[in-house]
Design a protein around this motif. Structure first.
Motif, PDB file in Angstrom:
ATOM      1  N   GLN A 115       0.091 -13.535  -0.414  1.00  0.00           N
ATOM      2  CA  GLN A 115      -0.498 -13.757   0.744  1.00  0.00           C
ATOM      3  C   GLN A 115      -0.545 -12.327   1.477  1.00  0.00           C
ATOM      4  O   GLN A 115      -1.317 -12.218   2.634  1.00  0.00           O
ATOM      5  CB  GLN A 115       0.024 -14.751   1.537  1.00  0.00           C
ATOM      6  CG  GLN A 115      -0.372 -16.095   1.224  1.00  0.00           C
ATOM      7  CD  GLN A 115      -1.764 -16.462   1.347  1.00  0.00           C
ATOM      8  OE1 GLN A 115      -2.582 -16.491   0.266  1.00  0.00           O
ATOM      9  NE2 GLN A 115      -2.260 -16.302   2.347  1.00  0.00           N
ATOM     10  N   ILE A 116      -0.078 -11.347   1.114  1.00  0.00           N
ATOM     11  CA  ILE A 116       0.281 -10.121   1.824  1.00  0.00           C
ATOM     12  C   ILE A 116      -0.588  -8.984   1.173  1.00  0.00           C
ATOM     13  O   ILE A 116      -0.713  -8.643   0.153  1.00  0.00           O
ATOM     14  CB  ILE A 116       1.520  -9.355   1.591  1.00  0.00           C
ATOM     15  CG1 ILE A 116       2.622 -10.543   2.027  1.00  0.00           C
ATOM     16  CG2 ILE A 116       1.818  -8.299   2.366  1.00  0.00           C
ATOM     17  CD1 ILE A 116       4.007 -10.077   1.911  1.00  0.00           C
ATOM     18  N   GLY A 117      -1.547  -8.727   2.061  1.00  0.00           N
ATOM     19  CA  GLY A 117      -2.822  -7.645   2.010  1.00  0.00           C
ATOM     20  C   GLY A 117      -1.943  -6.181   2.189  1.00  0.00           C
ATOM     21  O   GLY A 117      -2.382  -5.318   1.017  1.00  0.00           O
ATOM     22  N   ALA A 118      -1.444  -6.145   3.222  1.00  0.00           N
ATOM     23  CA  ALA A 118      -0.618  -4.900   3.394  1.00  0.00           C
ATOM     24  C   ALA A 118       0.572  -5.035   4.470  1.00  0.00           C
ATOM     25  O   ALA A 118       0.432  -5.846   5.292  1.00  0.00           O
ATOM     26  CB  ALA A 118      -1.726  -3.707   4.188  1.00  0.00           C
ATOM     27  N   TYR A 119       1.708  -4.244   4.064  1.00  0.00           N
ATOM     28  CA  TYR A 119       2.680  -4.510   4.859  1.00  0.00           C
ATOM     29  C   TYR A 119       3.091  -3.012   5.169  1.00  0.00           C
ATOM     30  O   TYR A 119       3.072  -2.063   4.564  1.00  0.00           O
ATOM     31  CB  TYR A 119       3.906  -4.939   3.958  1.00  0.00           C
ATOM     32  CG  TYR A 119       5.030  -5.625   4.741  1.00  0.00           C
ATOM     33  CD1 TYR A 119       5.279  -6.951   5.009  1.00  0.00           C
ATOM     34  CD2 TYR A 119       6.022  -4.755   5.625  1.00  0.00           C
ATOM     35  CE1 TYR A 119       6.308  -7.149   5.690  1.00  0.00           C
ATOM     36  CE2 TYR A 119       7.028  -5.158   6.094  1.00  0.00           C
ATOM     37  CZ  TYR A 119       7.205  -6.540   6.259  1.00  0.00           C
ATOM     38  OH  TYR A 119       8.259  -7.043   6.987  1.00  0.00           O
ATOM     39  N   PHE A 120       3.236  -2.677   6.529  1.00  0.00           N
ATOM     40  CA  PHE A 120       3.427  -1.505   7.136  1.00  0.00           C
ATOM     41  C   PHE A 120       4.771  -1.506   7.789  1.00  0.00           C
ATOM     42  O   PHE A 120       5.132  -2.440   8.477  1.00  0.00           O
ATOM     43  CB  PHE A 120       2.580  -1.187   8.373  1.00  0.00           C
ATOM     44  CG  PHE A 120       0.994  -1.142   7.715  1.00  0.00           C
ATOM     45  CD1 PHE A 120       0.443   0.033   7.304  1.00  0.00           C
ATOM     46  CD2 PHE A 120       0.357  -2.048   7.739  1.00  0.00           C
ATOM     47  CE1 PHE A 120      -0.837   0.163   6.887  1.00  0.00           C
ATOM     48  CE2 PHE A 120      -1.021  -2.150   7.342  1.00  0.00           C
ATOM     49  CZ  PHE A 120      -1.573  -1.141   6.689  1.00  0.00           C
ATOM     50  N   GLU A 121       5.680  -0.421   7.702  1.00  0.00           N
ATOM     51  CA  GLU A 121       6.899  -0.296   8.277  1.00  0.00           C
ATOM     52  C   GLU A 121       6.797   1.385   9.126  1.00  0.00           C
ATOM     53  O   GLU A 121       6.523   2.121   8.429  1.00  0.00           O
ATOM     54  CB  GLU A 121       8.054  -0.360   7.485  1.00  0.00           C
ATOM     55  CG  GLU A 121       8.332  -1.610   6.830  1.00  0.00           C
ATOM     56  CD  GLU A 121       9.541  -1.781   6.214  1.00  0.00           C
ATOM     57  OE1 GLU A 121      10.240  -2.638   6.188  1.00  0.00           O
ATOM     58  OE2 GLU A 121      10.080  -0.718   5.727  1.00  0.00           O
ATOM     59  N   HIS A 148       5.155   1.356  -8.346  1.00  0.00           N
ATOM     60  CA  HIS A 148       4.446   2.716  -8.250  1.00  0.00           C
ATOM     61  C   HIS A 148       4.545   3.133  -6.928  1.00  0.00           C
ATOM     62  O   HIS A 148       3.890   2.144  -6.246  1.00  0.00           O
ATOM     63  CB  HIS A 148       3.128   2.804  -8.880  1.00  0.00           C
ATOM     64  CG  HIS A 148       2.809   4.162  -8.826  1.00  0.00           C
ATOM     65  ND1 HIS A 148       3.039   5.627  -9.086  1.00  0.00           N
ATOM     66  CD2 HIS A 148       1.774   4.635  -8.030  1.00  0.00           C
ATOM     67  CE1 HIS A 148       2.537   6.392  -8.883  1.00  0.00           C
ATOM     68  NE2 HIS A 148       1.569   5.953  -8.280  1.00  0.00           N
ATOM     69  N   SER A 149       4.794   4.064  -6.328  1.00  0.00           N
ATOM     70  CA  SER A 149       4.628   4.397  -4.902  1.00  0.00           C
ATOM     71  C   SER A 149       4.672   6.143  -5.080  1.00  0.00           C
ATOM     72  O   SER A 149       5.053   6.666  -5.963  1.00  0.00           O
ATOM     73  CB  SER A 149       5.703   4.299  -4.130  1.00  0.00           C
ATOM     74  OG  SER A 149       7.176   4.775  -4.476  1.00  0.00           O
ATOM     75  N   GLU A 150       4.189   6.460  -3.843  1.00  0.00           N
ATOM     76  CA  GLU A 150       3.744   8.253  -3.634  1.00  0.00           C
ATOM     77  C   GLU A 150       4.378   8.661  -2.389  1.00  0.00           C
ATOM     78  O   GLU A 150       4.309   7.736  -1.523  1.00  0.00           O
ATOM     79  CB  GLU A 150       2.403   8.456  -3.790  1.00  0.00           C
ATOM     80  CG  GLU A 150       1.925   8.128  -5.275  1.00  0.00           C
ATOM     81  CD  GLU A 150       0.465   8.510  -5.346  1.00  0.00           C
ATOM     82  OE1 GLU A 150       0.042   8.973  -4.388  1.00  0.00           O
ATOM     83  OE2 GLU A 150      -0.028   8.503  -6.568  1.00  0.00           O
ATOM     84  N   LEU A 158       5.837   6.997   2.721  1.00  0.00           N
ATOM     85  CA  LEU A 158       5.555   6.568   1.324  1.00  0.00           C
ATOM     86  C   LEU A 158       4.568   5.328   1.321  1.00  0.00           C
ATOM     87  O   LEU A 158       4.455   4.555   2.258  1.00  0.00           O
ATOM     88  CB  LEU A 158       7.116   5.773   0.968  1.00  0.00           C
ATOM     89  CG  LEU A 158       7.085   5.330  -0.586  1.00  0.00           C
ATOM     90  CD1 LEU A 158       8.407   5.753  -1.132  1.00  0.00           C
ATOM     91  CD2 LEU A 158       7.059   3.777  -0.496  1.00  0.00           C
ATOM     92  N   HIS A 159       3.520   5.457   0.307  1.00  0.00           N
ATOM     93  CA  HIS A 159       2.582   4.464   0.133  1.00  0.00           C
ATOM     94  C   HIS A 159       2.715   3.927  -1.514  1.00  0.00           C
ATOM     95  O   HIS A 159       3.179   4.532  -2.389  1.00  0.00           O
ATOM     96  CB  HIS A 159       1.061   5.215   0.084  1.00  0.00           C
ATOM     97  CG  HIS A 159       1.098   6.060   1.612  1.00  0.00           C
ATOM     98  ND1 HIS A 159       0.867   5.246   2.594  1.00  0.00           N
ATOM     99  CD2 HIS A 159       1.422   7.019   1.837  1.00  0.00           C
ATOM    100  CE1 HIS A 159       0.796   6.117   3.538  1.00  0.00           C
ATOM    101  NE2 HIS A 159       0.938   7.229   3.518  1.00  0.00           N
ATOM    102  N   SER A 160       2.412   2.618  -1.336  1.00  0.00           N
ATOM    103  CA  SER A 160       2.009   1.678  -2.604  1.00  0.00           C
ATOM    104  C   SER A 160       0.806   1.093  -2.473  1.00  0.00           C
ATOM    105  O   SER A 160       0.145   1.199  -1.405  1.00  0.00           O
ATOM    106  CB  SER A 160       3.070   0.979  -3.057  1.00  0.00           C
ATOM    107  OG  SER A 160       3.248  -0.210  -2.211  1.00  0.00           O
ATOM    108  N   SER A 161       0.517   0.130  -3.079  1.00  0.00           N
ATOM    109  CA  SER A 161      -0.664  -0.427  -3.202  1.00  0.00           C
ATOM    110  C   SER A 161      -0.766  -1.363  -1.929  1.00  0.00           C
ATOM    111  O   SER A 161      -1.847  -1.674  -1.292  1.00  0.00           O
ATOM    112  CB  SER A 161      -0.861  -1.419  -4.458  1.00  0.00           C
ATOM    113  OG  SER A 161      -0.086  -2.270  -4.550  1.00  0.00           O
TER     114      SER A 161
END
Length: 352
Positions: A115-121, A148-150, A158-161
């Motif tokens: 259900q999670i499209g994007a999660y931001f911290e 995988h993250s960059e 930091l970003h992942s999908s």
């Protein structure tokens, strides 16, 4: 001998910020303790606490308060995700002042991950830098669960999908920093939940109002997004600190160089929903942690918790829980989109 007192403004600001960051370390240690004693399940928190296996346990009063806070916010988050299912939409969650929170990993480890499209911290750069390092540790559960993250911004982002860790000072004008941080990652078209856990109380009322207003504007109808997603917000923090016990709490924090400028406008439980109603939220409600513990957690759970360790300070626990509240609010983009979101919120349970 008294410690040296910073003499210039930059040193004072740095000193105050260090004290605020320490409150996150305290919260992480409290959560670790509650996990080790069996109050909570969280296999990720130890990856964010240095030398986790050597940390001392916290008293039952702190473990109990940590449990009530976590359980209530978890229920609000999970219910938000559940309500989005019939809409056929993914959700976005934005955790502001996230610190050492593990909620994203716990959600990805359970039935809500789809259900999670994007999660931001979002948090101070010093905090996000350390968290990014912990996430990238190949031996941690954080890394294996995320995939995988960059890294970005010199290791502070930091970003992942689906996960984005972003550095910023939330006291700065959001119009100056958010467009460059969120970029195209945050969509105004999806239902989005904001989380503030002991964050706004450390900010000036003006700064916190501006912060919430930015999201209200972002999720308002526009030429590009005529039907924006529903906006939800949850705030957990201290309030009503003008009584005798509240003053004791304030003095303890002052001794640690921590001030609470955001608490003054909210002297009572009844004043808390105004934080959301003023900028145009459709509905808002607040409950004390004492009320949540007594009326919103099943008796079987309360019995399980009470069996973990002896709690002698019941009166003190009730005083503490009476000065912490969870407030939640919802803003629908139009009258036709109020349902089903108006149903979102904690519900009392029948106690035997």
């Amino acid at each position: 001998m008294h410690p040296l007192v910073p003499t210039n403004r930059s040193e004072r600001v740095h000193d105050v910020d260090a004290a605020i960051r320490q409150t996150d370390s305290d919260a992480a240690l409290a959560r670790l303790s509650a996990v080790r004693k069996g109050y909570l399940n969280d296999r990720f928190i130890s990856s964010l606490v240095p030398r986790a296996q050597l940390q001392p346990l916290r008293p039952p009063l702190i473990n109990t308060g940590t449990y009530v806070r976590s359980e209530a916010i978890d229920r609000l988050v999970e219910q938000w995700l559940e309500l989005s299912k019939p809409e056929g939409q993914l959700c976005q969650i934005v955790s502001l002042g996230a610190g050492s929170d593990t909620r994203f990993w716990r959600l990805m480890d359970g039935p809500w991950k789809d259900q999670i499209g994007a999660y931001f911290e979002l948090d101070f750069p010093d905090v996000t830098l350390k968290k990014a390092m912990a996430i990238r540790n190949p031996r941690s559960w954080l890394s294996t669960t995320l995939g995988h993250s960059e890294l970005d911004l010199g290791g502070q982002a930091l970003h992942s999908s689906r996960y984005h860790l972003l550095p910023c000072d939330l006291r700065n004008p959001p119009a100056d920093i958010f467009p460059g941080l969120f970029k195209e990652y945050l969509s105004p078209a999806l239902p989005t939940l904001l989380l503030f856990e002991c964050v706004l109380v450390y900010m000036s009322p003006e700064a916190s109002s501006t912060l919430i207003q930015w999201f209200v504007d972002f999720f308002s109808p526009s030429t590009h997004t005529p039907s924006p997603g529903t906006l939800g917000c949850t705030v957990y923090e201290m309030f009503g600190l003008e009584d005798a016990f509240g003053q004791v709490m304030m003095n303890n924090l002052r001794a640690r160089n921590v001030s609470l400028p955001g608490a003054k406008p909210y002297p009572s439980l009844e004043s808390l929903p105004a934080r959301f109603l003023r900028p145009g939220f459709t509905s808002a409600k607040a409950l004390t942690l004492r009320n949540i513990r007594s009326n919103y957690i099943e008796l079987s759970e309360l019995e399980r918790i009470s069996s973990l360790e002896m709690l002698d300070e019941v009166e003190e626990l009730n005083l503490v829980l009476e000065h912490y509240a969870i407030t939640w609010g919802m803003k629908a983009s139009s009258a036709t989109t109020v349902s089903p979101w108006i149903e979102w919120g904690l519900r009392p349970v029948k106690q035997a």
